[in-house]
Design a protein around this motif. Structure first.
Motif: not given
Length: 337
Positions: A294-313
């Motif tokens: 992500s330091p190479l990007a202008d924007y991030a949309d990295l929230d897939g783990n925040l949308l679940i109730s059972n992240d394993l990591f």
């Protein structure tokens, strides 16, 4: 090197609706590659839109062991073999690629971002995604997301403007729109004009892939940047969109992993485009791997783990909306108890 794989069910906190589908859970595949001493972990988040599901990923991974070789640092050679053997299985390739990058950086004893020569202080703010829903439900979801300074709003329904009014009644956060190819050209031209009144930061994939004349028409009508997602899967797709969009959304699951994502980012930059780094519904395994880029990007949309109730990591964190990279070797993920 030895490879193992397991299918995992990820339960969404809210049913997740976009222009073409709705789901309440996802079936992903975790991949582990061991050299006998260390183990790298990767993840596939398959999408039916791109012709994959968990079953097809498992079948693809059965072909991988003879392709691995004995050295995790032979990444170019290995990813080339994977691309030749599994051309229609991008998320399966991504899982292997992520695991190899994790393993190689662990061998070096450094975080992946450091091996790639990137500055963790330059990570962008990530958006938090609100799926299509009734306006009253959208209001509740926006209130739940009050700690995030940027929201990605899924549109592509008959209630798009009602949804936007409900959101702006609740928040002055930055808003990024994703139509997931859900509009016709006429609808997109009308919508990009109407969206200006809501202070929208950018519009992603307003149209289905193809039809360059329609894309040009929408871009000319838009007061905000237009991004491509489904229209750009891998780096060779970029030149055809040059002049039609302002930026591209790079996803490990579309392009096949870290290696191709780097090529895609540099190709987009060479064509004067902005870069967003995005995700599917994923655990912190794949989210963290993408966050290291992500330091190479202008924007991030990295929230897939925040949308679940059972992240394993546990892995990349979000503080004040900004991505914070783990300092451990490799991708730096750790299993949750």
């Amino acid at each position: 090197m030895r490879l193992s794989a397991e299918t995992v069910r990820l339960d969404l906190i809210h049913p997740f609706r976009i222009a073409r589908e709705v789901s309440d859970h996802k079936q992903n595949v975790l991949v582990r590659i061991s050299d006998g001493e260390l183990t790298g972990t990767g993840e596939a988040a398959p999408s039916r839109y791109y012709g994959e599901d968990a079953g097809s990923v498992i079948r693809a991974l059965e072909k991988v062991p003879p392709l691995l070789g004995g050295d995790p640092f032979e990444l170019e050679e290995t990813t080339d073999r994977l691309a030749s053997a599994l051309p229609g299985d991008p998320s399966a390739r991504a899982a292997v690629d992520i695991a190899l990058h994790d393993l190689a950086a662990q061998r070096l004893g450094v975080p992946l971002y450091r091996w790639l020569g990137l500055d963790p202080a330059k990570t962008p703010v990530t958006s938090f995604t609100i799926g299509i829903d009734e306006p009253a439900a959208v209001r509740r979801k926006v209130r739940e997301a009050a700690g995030y300074p940027a929201l990605k709003i899924k549109l592509g329904s008959e209630k798009d403007l009602e949804i936007m009014r409900a959101i702006r009644d609740e928040t002055d956060a930055r808003i990024r729109i994703d139509a997931n190819a859900g509009w016709t050209a006429d609808q997109a031209v009308e919508m990009v004009g109407r969206l200006s009144e809501f202070g929208v930061e950018l519009v992603e994939q307003p149209l289905p892939p193809g039809s360059p004349a329609d894309w040009r028409r929408v871009r000319e009508a838009a007061a905000m940047p237009v991004f491509a997602d489904e229209s750009v899967l891998v780096s060779p797709d970029v030149p055809a969109m040059a002049g039609l969009v302002d930026g591209v959304n790079v996803k490990l699951m579309k392009c096949g992993g870290v290696r191709e994502a780097l090529r895609l980012i540099h190709t987009a930059r060479a064509h004067g485009m902005r870069v967003m780094i995005g995700c599917m519904i994923e655990t912190s395994v794949a989210i963290t791997a993408a966050a290291h880029l992500s330091p190479l990007a202008d924007y991030a949309d990295l929230d897939g783990n925040l949308l679940i109730s059972n992240d394993l990591f546990s892995g990349a964190a979000v503080r004040g909306g900004r991505l914070v990279l783990p300092e451990g070797p490799g991708t730096g993920i750790t299993p949750r108890p």
